[in-house]
Write a protein that holds these residues in place. Structure first.
Motif, PDB file in Angstrom:
ATOM      1  N   PRO A  44       0.796  -1.234   0.000  1.00 50.20           N
ATOM      2  CA  PRO A  44       0.000   0.000   0.000  1.00 50.20           C
ATOM      3  C   PRO A  44       0.825   1.277   0.000  1.00 50.20           C
ATOM      4  CG  PRO A  44      -0.911  -1.587   1.561  1.00 50.20           C
ATOM      5  CD  PRO A  44       0.402  -2.145   1.087  1.00 50.20           C
ATOM      6  N   LEU A  45       2.049   1.227   0.502  1.00 45.94           N
ATOM      7  CA  LEU A  45       2.864   2.433   0.535  1.00 45.94           C
ATOM      8  C   LEU A  45       3.334   2.867  -0.847  1.00 45.94           C
ATOM      9  CD1 LEU A  45       5.061   2.000   3.747  1.00 45.94           C
ATOM     10  CD2 LEU A  45       2.850   3.151   3.458  1.00 45.94           C
ATOM     11  N   THR A  46       3.143   2.025  -1.860  1.00 47.11           N
ATOM     12  CA  THR A  46       3.494   2.432  -3.222  1.00 47.11           C
ATOM     13  C   THR A  46       2.272   2.904  -4.000  1.00 47.11           C
ATOM     14  OG1 THR A  46       3.248   0.176  -4.103  1.00 47.11           O
ATOM     15  CG2 THR A  46       5.424   0.817  -3.285  1.00 47.11           C
ATOM     16  N   ALA A  47       1.134   3.062  -3.334  1.00 48.20           N
ATOM     17  CA  ALA A  47      -0.069   3.537  -4.016  1.00 48.20           C
ATOM     18  C   ALA A  47       0.200   4.884  -4.661  1.00 48.20           C
ATOM     19  CB  ALA A  47      -1.221   3.648  -3.020  1.00 48.20           C
ATOM     20  N   GLY A  48      -0.105   4.991  -5.943  1.00 48.46           N
ATOM     21  CA  GLY A  48       0.145   6.223  -6.677  1.00 48.46           C
ATOM     22  C   GLY A  48       1.396   6.190  -7.522  1.00 48.46           C
ATOM     23  N   LEU A  49       2.272   5.198  -7.283  1.00 49.06           N
ATOM     24  CA  LEU A  49       3.458   5.027  -8.121  1.00 49.06           C
ATOM     25  C   LEU A  49       3.116   4.144  -9.314  1.00 49.06           C
ATOM     26  CD1 LEU A  49       6.506   4.362  -5.748  1.00 49.06           C
ATOM     27  CD2 LEU A  49       6.120   6.358  -7.192  1.00 49.06           C
ATOM     28  N   SER A  50       3.631   4.479 -10.463  1.00 53.93           N
ATOM     29  CA  SER A  50       3.484   3.626 -11.637  1.00 53.93           C
ATOM     30  C   SER A  50       4.833   3.004 -11.960  1.00 53.93           C
ATOM     31  CB  SER A  50       2.994   4.438 -12.836  1.00 53.93           C
ATOM     32  OG  SER A  50       3.985   5.353 -13.265  1.00 53.93           O
ATOM     33  N   LEU A  51       4.805   2.009 -12.837  1.00 50.41           N
ATOM     34  CA  LEU A  51       6.061   1.382 -13.250  1.00 50.41           C
ATOM     35  C   LEU A  51       6.976   2.396 -13.911  1.00 50.41           C
ATOM     36  CD1 LEU A  51       7.663  -1.218 -13.376  1.00 50.41           C
ATOM     37  CD2 LEU A  51       6.537  -1.747 -15.550  1.00 50.41           C
ATOM     38  N   GLY A  52       6.389   3.395 -14.562  1.00 47.44           N
ATOM     39  CA  GLY A  52       7.203   4.443 -15.178  1.00 47.44           C
ATOM     40  C   GLY A  52       8.000   5.249 -14.172  1.00 47.44           C
ATOM     41  N   ASP A  53       7.538   5.310 -12.909  1.00 47.83           N
ATOM     42  CA  ASP A  53       8.292   6.011 -11.871  1.00 47.83           C
ATOM     43  C   ASP A  53       9.484   5.187 -11.392  1.00 47.83           C
ATOM     44  OD1 ASP A  53       6.517   8.279 -11.685  1.00 47.83           O
ATOM     45  OD2 ASP A  53       5.097   6.956 -10.686  1.00 47.83           O
ATOM     46  N   LEU A  54       9.368   3.858 -11.474  1.00 49.10           N
ATOM     47  CA  LEU A  54      10.441   2.979 -11.004  1.00 49.10           C
ATOM     48  C   LEU A  54      11.454   2.658 -12.095  1.00 49.10           C
ATOM     49  CD1 LEU A  54       8.626   0.274  -8.827  1.00 49.10           C
ATOM     50  CD2 LEU A  54       9.951   2.230  -8.039  1.00 49.10           C
ATOM     51  N   ALA A  55      11.003   2.575 -13.340  1.00 44.91           N
ATOM     52  CA  ALA A  55      11.864   2.140 -14.439  1.00 44.91           C
ATOM     53  C   ALA A  55      12.662   3.331 -14.966  1.00 44.91           C
ATOM     54  CB  ALA A  55      11.029   1.514 -15.548  1.00 44.91           C
ATOM     55  N   LEU A  56      13.865   3.494 -14.470  1.00 49.74           N
ATOM     56  CA  LEU A  56      14.728   4.586 -14.890  1.00 49.74           C
ATOM     57  C   LEU A  56      15.695   4.102 -15.960  1.00 49.74           C
ATOM     58  CD1 LEU A  56      13.522   5.660 -12.232  1.00 49.74           C
ATOM     59  CD2 LEU A  56      15.760   6.632 -11.693  1.00 49.74           C
ATOM     60  N   TYR A  57      16.017   5.000 -16.883  1.00 49.60           N
ATOM     61  CA  TYR A  57      16.963   4.681 -17.948  1.00 49.60           C
ATOM     62  C   TYR A  57      18.193   5.562 -17.830  1.00 49.60           C
ATOM     63  CZ  TYR A  57      13.465   1.792 -20.239  1.00 49.60           C
ATOM     64  OH  TYR A  57      12.555   0.806 -20.526  1.00 49.60           O
TER      65      TYR A  57
END
Length: 656
Positions: free
Chosen positions: A207-220
């Protein structure tokens, strides 16, 4: 979709896929909020937009939706369920905040990240004083060995803090602090540096990642995988160090000189590129062995295998534990994930043996694998106490009664090679803190053309290029000579377009690049602002030389073409990425159109051509409106897909 939000109770992402007869899921989505609001349903280009947003207003709540709910209620069960969930959430909503204290001495990058999120917090220099404060419910700490030892030396204080609903949020954990960290969370973690690897969410979202998308985690990163084609490596600096949770394979030493064998535990597969996987010459006889040496013994009860089919696909592999024979597995000769369980086996030195493979006529005698995961045996009690928030082990949640501990080991840096990564890293921390009920300053609402006072910025001293045929992107026939000059309104914003009618002098700021005349620099610094502002607006154009291909569009790859660096009077700075095809487009277009991050500011057809000149207006909302802005720099980036040009800047202040 944010599966943890009450609005999404009983609903899945697939429920929103072409959910109506006309296949329209949303219209005119909002740009995804970075502060003051929570995105419930992410959508559109690179998931940078939101079709459903929750905004706290005073003690109340505003929910804004761009989903066609009303017109779908009679035919769409998803629309009905969503509306019922939203109404139930609104009825039971109660605003609650936890006061935040931060001990960030020795971690200036973390301190800057907190300030730039708009978090309301106060600083404290002593760790124990921070958690002793009866009003504090969230303590954001630099996880230095000294601070961790202070906590482990007073377990009763930590227990009392958590018992009253307190959360410790730790950033900057290093191997030197691991023993104290393990004592603090009651676990026996291993630790390793984060490297080039896949970062994604676990099957069950915390639940603490509510509001995060994979695009926020996947950095290039800014480094290309292959020099002859587009596509960059995933970032190797999302986190500093990570700890083990479910998969222990990445924590093993692989005994190869160049670290190539570690690719088998990076979470990447053949489809991501052959440089991410492991293929080696197949022995004529016997097995191909890989030794995985762990820092300490671990008990394993499952394995996930992903083979590859470039050469000789593996059909059988086995595991040895400290030299003793373990289980063997017959696998299909493909590159689909295949999972196996077995009676728990314990060992520190684990050998992966590729035992058999198909010899494909016409292919080289090479074999290997895409990826392997060694699943640690964990009891239900352990899984309840240790909840990975993503797969690498940089974000881990340790709930404990009404409180708990969060490891948020994001690597914050003074400057990012890919500017948008700074925004994403701040979004990770801000989302976790918001879900812990930390208070944030929403700042003033800044909407171009609405209740703003504009102060155009003078570019004359830094101007180095021409808008006219004398040098605009090196093209005489397609210049910006017809752009109106002086005080002008573009996209609702008042700008001052610099001109010196009595003498042919440079009038815009441009960076150097292929085909650009005048040997222009890679950066232009020190454009003076010298005022407070709620937002800056940039009137800009670009020459786009390399567009994203089909795969990059599919993978949501962002390509910065430059960045603005905003320097405050106190010496701190903020970066504003300029992303090609998102914040700016080519200055010559057949059909000018708005972008996800910018609006069309000015356009005019070129005579005798089907092309039009186009300039865009990009808005940056200032996270520190109370601090005077000293200056703005326009800075180039490596491997830029083109050349940016800055035509004008305006500072905007919201009227009371």
């Amino acid at each position: 979709e944010d599966a943890t939000h009450p609005a999404m109770r009983g609903l899945l992402s697939k429920d929103f896929f072409t959910w109506g007869p006309d296949e329209v899921v949303y219209r005119d989505a909002y740009f995804k909020p970075t502060r003051g609001a929570r995105s419930i349903l992410q959508c559109h280009d690179q998931l940078r937009h939101s079709a459903l947003i929750e905004i706290p207003i005073g003690p109340g709540l505003l929910i804004v939706s761009q989903l066609p709910i009303a017109g779908s209620l009679s035919t769409n069960a998803v629309a009905r369920a969503l509306l019922e969930n939203l109404l139930d959430h609104a009825v039971h909503y109660k605003q609650e905040f936890r006061e935040v204290v931060a001990v960030v001495d020795g971690a200036p990058e973390l301190a800057d990240a907190l300030e730039n999120t708009g978090l309301k917090f106060r600083r404290e220099s002593d760790t124990l004083r921070a958690i002793d404060d009866p009003s504090a419910r969230i303590a954001v700490l630099n996880a230095s060995p000294r601070n961790l030892q202070a906590l482990t030396g007073h377990p009763q204080k930590v227990a009392a803090f958590k018992a009253r609903g307190g959360y410790l949020v730790l950033n900057g954990l290093t191997p030197e602090g691991l023993d104290a960290f393990n004592a603090l969370v009651g676990q026996d973690h291993m630790i390793r540096p984060f490297r080039r690897e896949r970062v994604t969410f676990p099957p069950v979202r915390d639940p603490l990642t509510a509001g995060l998308s994979l695009g926020d985690l996947a950095l290039y990163s800014s480094e290309r995988i292959f020099p002859w084609q587009e596509g960059n490596y995933v970032a190797s600096d999302t986190f500093s160090f990570v700890v083990d949770t479910d998969d222990v394979a990445p924590f093993a030493r692989m005994f190869d000189r160049n670290g190539f064998n570690a690719n088998m535990a990076n979470g990447m597969i053949s489809a991501d590129g052959w440089k991410y996987i492991v293929n080696l010459p197949a022995p004529e006889k016997g097995s191909m062995d890989f030794v995985l040496d762990l820092p300490s013994p671990r008990t394993i009860d499952g394995v996930e295998w992903i083979g590859n089919t470039f050469y000789y696909p593996v059909t059988k592999f086995g595991l040895l534990f400290d030299g003793k024979a373990g289980p063997t597995f017959a696998v299909k000769p493909n590159n689909d994930p295949q999972e196996f369980t077995f009676p728990p086996q314990t060992g520190r030195n684990i050998t992966l043996q590729l035992l058999e493979w198909e010899k494909i006529p016409g292919k080289n005698a090479v074999t290997g694998l895409d990826n392997i995961r060694l699943r640690a045996a964990r009891s239900p009690e352990s899984r309840a106490k240790v909840r990975p928030m993503e797969t690498s082990g940089g974000l881990v949640h340790y709930p404990d009664g009404p409180g708990g501990i969060v490891l948020a080991n994001v690597l914050y840096k003074t400057s990012e090679d890919v500017p948008v990564n700074a925004e994403k890293k701040r979004a990770i921390l801000a989302t976790i803190l918001r879900n812990l009920k930390a208070p944030f300053s929403s700042g003033r609402t800044v909407i171009a053309g609405a209740n703003l006072d504009y102060a155009p910025i003078d570019l004359s001293k830094q101007a180095n290029a021409f808008r006219t045929e004398k040098g605009f992107f090196g093209q005489a026939a397609t210049s910006f000579k017809d752009l109106p000059t002086g005080r002008q309104n573009f996209a609702g914003v008042t700008f001052q377009v610099y001109d010196f009618p009595t003498s042919p002098v440079p009038t815009i700021v441009m960076l150097g690049g292929p085909g650009i005349p005048g040997n222009l620099p890679r950066s232009v610094k020190g454009i003076p602002v010298d005022r407070k502002a709620d937002a800056l607006f940039f009137l800009q154009a670009a020459r786009i030389d390399r567009r994203r291909d089909r795969n990059e569009l599919r993978d949501k790859v962002q390509k910065p073409i430059g960045r603005y660096v905003v320097t405050y009077a106190d010496g701190k700075a903020a970066e504003v990425p300029i992303v090609a095809e998102v914040d700016v487009e080519d200055y010559r277009q057949k059909r000018p159109a708005p972008l996800p991050g910018a609006r069309v500011g000015w356009t005019r057809p070129y005579p005798g051509s089907d092309l039009s000149a186009v300039a865009y207006v990009q808005q940056w909302t200032n996270p520190r409106p109370e601090e005077k802005i000293k200056s703005v720099d326009l800075v180039g980036v490596d491997h830029a897909p083109g050349v940016p040009a800055l035509i004008a800047i305006t500072a905007a202040t919201a009227r009371p």
